[in-house]
Design a protein around this motif. Structure first.
Motif, PDB file in Angstrom:
ATOM      1  N   SER A 235       0.847  -1.207   0.000  1.00  0.00           N
ATOM      2  CA  SER A 235       0.000   0.000   0.000  1.00  0.00           C
ATOM      3  C   SER A 235       0.878   1.252   0.000  1.00  0.00           C
ATOM      4  O   SER A 235       2.066   1.192   0.327  1.00  0.00           O
ATOM      5  CB  SER A 235      -0.895  -0.004   1.236  1.00  0.00           C
ATOM      6  N   PRO A 236       0.322   2.388  -0.355  1.00  0.00           N
ATOM      7  CA  PRO A 236       1.110   3.628  -0.326  1.00  0.00           C
ATOM      8  C   PRO A 236       1.676   3.931   1.051  1.00  0.00           C
ATOM      9  O   PRO A 236       2.807   4.426   1.173  1.00  0.00           O
ATOM     10  CB  PRO A 236       0.098   4.699  -0.771  1.00  0.00           C
ATOM     11  N   TRP A 237       0.902   3.682   2.104  1.00  0.00           N
ATOM     12  CA  TRP A 237       1.410   3.987   3.445  1.00  0.00           C
ATOM     13  C   TRP A 237       2.478   2.980   3.886  1.00  0.00           C
ATOM     14  O   TRP A 237       3.407   3.354   4.583  1.00  0.00           O
ATOM     15  CB  TRP A 237       0.262   4.043   4.455  1.00  0.00           C
ATOM     16  N   ALA A 260      11.102   2.173   4.897  1.00  0.00           N
ATOM     17  CA  ALA A 260      10.366   3.418   4.652  1.00  0.00           C
ATOM     18  C   ALA A 260      10.903   4.090   3.389  1.00  0.00           C
ATOM     19  O   ALA A 260      12.095   4.082   3.121  1.00  0.00           O
ATOM     20  CB  ALA A 260      10.517   4.352   5.859  1.00  0.00           C
ATOM     21  N   GLY A 261      10.009   4.681   2.641  1.00  0.00           N
ATOM     22  CA  GLY A 261      10.415   5.377   1.419  1.00  0.00           C
ATOM     23  C   GLY A 261      10.623   4.440   0.236  1.00  0.00           C
ATOM     24  O   GLY A 261      11.322   4.801  -0.722  1.00  0.00           O
ATOM     25  N   THR A 262      10.031   3.252   0.264  1.00  0.00           N
ATOM     26  CA  THR A 262      10.190   2.285  -0.828  1.00  0.00           C
ATOM     27  C   THR A 262       9.291   2.668  -2.002  1.00  0.00           C
ATOM     28  O   THR A 262       8.124   3.021  -1.818  1.00  0.00           O
ATOM     29  CB  THR A 262       9.841   0.868  -0.344  1.00  0.00           C
ATOM     30  N   THR A 289       8.628  -4.943  -5.231  1.00  0.00           N
ATOM     31  CA  THR A 289       7.481  -4.186  -4.715  1.00  0.00           C
ATOM     32  C   THR A 289       6.653  -3.557  -5.842  1.00  0.00           C
ATOM     33  O   THR A 289       7.185  -3.168  -6.884  1.00  0.00           O
ATOM     34  CB  THR A 289       7.945  -3.074  -3.756  1.00  0.00           C
ATOM     35  N   GLN A 290       5.381  -3.497  -5.584  1.00  0.00           N
ATOM     36  CA  GLN A 290       4.446  -2.866  -6.517  1.00  0.00           C
ATOM     37  C   GLN A 290       3.404  -2.115  -5.686  1.00  0.00           C
ATOM     38  O   GLN A 290       2.599  -2.727  -4.987  1.00  0.00           O
ATOM     39  CB  GLN A 290       3.771  -3.930  -7.387  1.00  0.00           C
ATOM     40  N   ILE A 291       3.475  -0.783  -5.726  1.00  0.00           N
ATOM     41  CA  ILE A 291       2.566   0.032  -4.914  1.00  0.00           C
ATOM     42  C   ILE A 291       1.187   0.034  -5.552  1.00  0.00           C
ATOM     43  O   ILE A 291       1.019   0.311  -6.743  1.00  0.00           O
ATOM     44  CB  ILE A 291       3.095   1.464  -4.771  1.00  0.00           C
TER      45      ILE A 291
END
Length: 320
Positions: A235-237, A260-262, A289-291
């Protein structure tokens, strides 16, 4: 009369490997017992297989060309020219016995006068020429051919190992064998099963069966050697604040730490969670990762995203 491998295949002595292979395939289709019901077809098919086993192997063919049907029994250090001279000498002795020119009685082996005893030249040179004990094929015991078959596995089966029952067909008819595929095999790997290939002739040993592993495409995992790659939706958060996120692996669920900041497409490594490797280093699992954002945000979520847009100075299109 010993069979000649080249005559059995119907090729010249200077035929290349492709000609030999084409000749074998053409005759095998014609003579295979499952196709040809002639009473003599099976024996002819076995002769064909024995001839192909000899001529399809460059080293065996070289020795066969040098020493003929006795090539398996001639010592590795025997000189081909010396061998031919000895054979010619033995042939001359046989001719002498027939004409009386050697003083023999024509009853058997070469008659050596002077030592008081008859010495059979075949016995004298048997260790080199091996004139006795030829099999039905005409050139002595011939090992069976090696066979190859493909085995399709899922990623999970490659990871954990599995069993297969294979249905095979050879000159003796259909058969089935149970095989164990060890954990950690990789795509393209060849697994050797001793003495499970083609049957030998003239008392020769059976060949080997090679299983060629093919790992099928998987909806979740992508393989590179022993390394596994998987897409990790976050998720974005989770991407902004960092989090510990569960990820499914062939060995069960694991947890990966998202810093953090990924951003999307960042690769996170789970060491040793790829395909196992008996006696060596296992592969790794890489989670990319895939936001993802909510496809239909609630009113509260929309409000929070609106607030974030107002206060944030972050520009994802900036080069900095």
């Amino acid at each position: 009369m010993p069979l000649d491998a080249y005559e059995v295949l119907g090729v010249s002595r200077d035929a290349d490997q492709s000609e030999i292979q084409r000749a074998y395939r053409r005759l095998a289709r014609k003579l295979h017992p499952d196709v040809n019901k002639d009473p003599g077809a099976e024996d002819r098919f076995k002769d064909l297989s024995a001839a192909y086993d000899v001529l399809s192997d460059p080293e065996q063919r070289k020795r066969y060309d040098a020493f003929g049907e006795n090539f398996r029994r001639v010592g590795a250090d025997v000189d081909p020219d010396a061998y031919r001279r000895e054979r010619a000498y033995a042939g001359a002795g046989a001719a002498g016995r027939r004409s009386g020119g050697w003083g023999g009685d024509g009853a058997g082996g070469f008659n050596y006068s002077g030592a008081g005893d008859d010495i059979d030249l075949d016995d004298l040179l048997g260790g080199i020429f091996g004139a006795r004990g030829r099999g039905r094929s005409g050139w002595g015991p011939v090992s069976g051919s090696d066979h190859e078959t493909e085995v399709n596995l899922t990623v999970e089966e490659a990871f954990a190992g599995t069993r297969r029952t294979l249905s095979l067909r050879d000159s003796d008819g259909p058969r089935t064998i149970d095989v164990v595929i060890p954990a950690g095999v990789v795509d393209g790997q060849r697994i050797r099963l001793r003495a499970q290939g083609g049957q030998g002739t003239g008392g020769g040993p059976a060949g080997d069966l090679y299983l060629v592993v093919h790992i099928e495409p998987h909806p979740r995992y992508r393989l590179e050697g022993r390394d596994l790659h998987v897409v990790l939706p976050i998720s974005p958060w989770e991407a902004a604040l960092g989090s510990s996120v569960p990820v499914e692996t062939p060995g069960g669920r694991a947890t990966v730490k998202v810093p953090a900041g990924t951003s999307s497409h960042r690769r996170l490594r789970l060491k040793g969670r790829g395909l196992p490797n008996k006696g060596g280093m296992p592969g790794n699992l890489f989670a990319e990762t895939q936001i993802k954002v909510p496809p239909s945000p609630s009113a509260e979520e929309r409000e929070l995203f609106e607030e974030l847009r107002k206060v944030s100075t972050f520009d994802p299109r900036s080069s900095s």
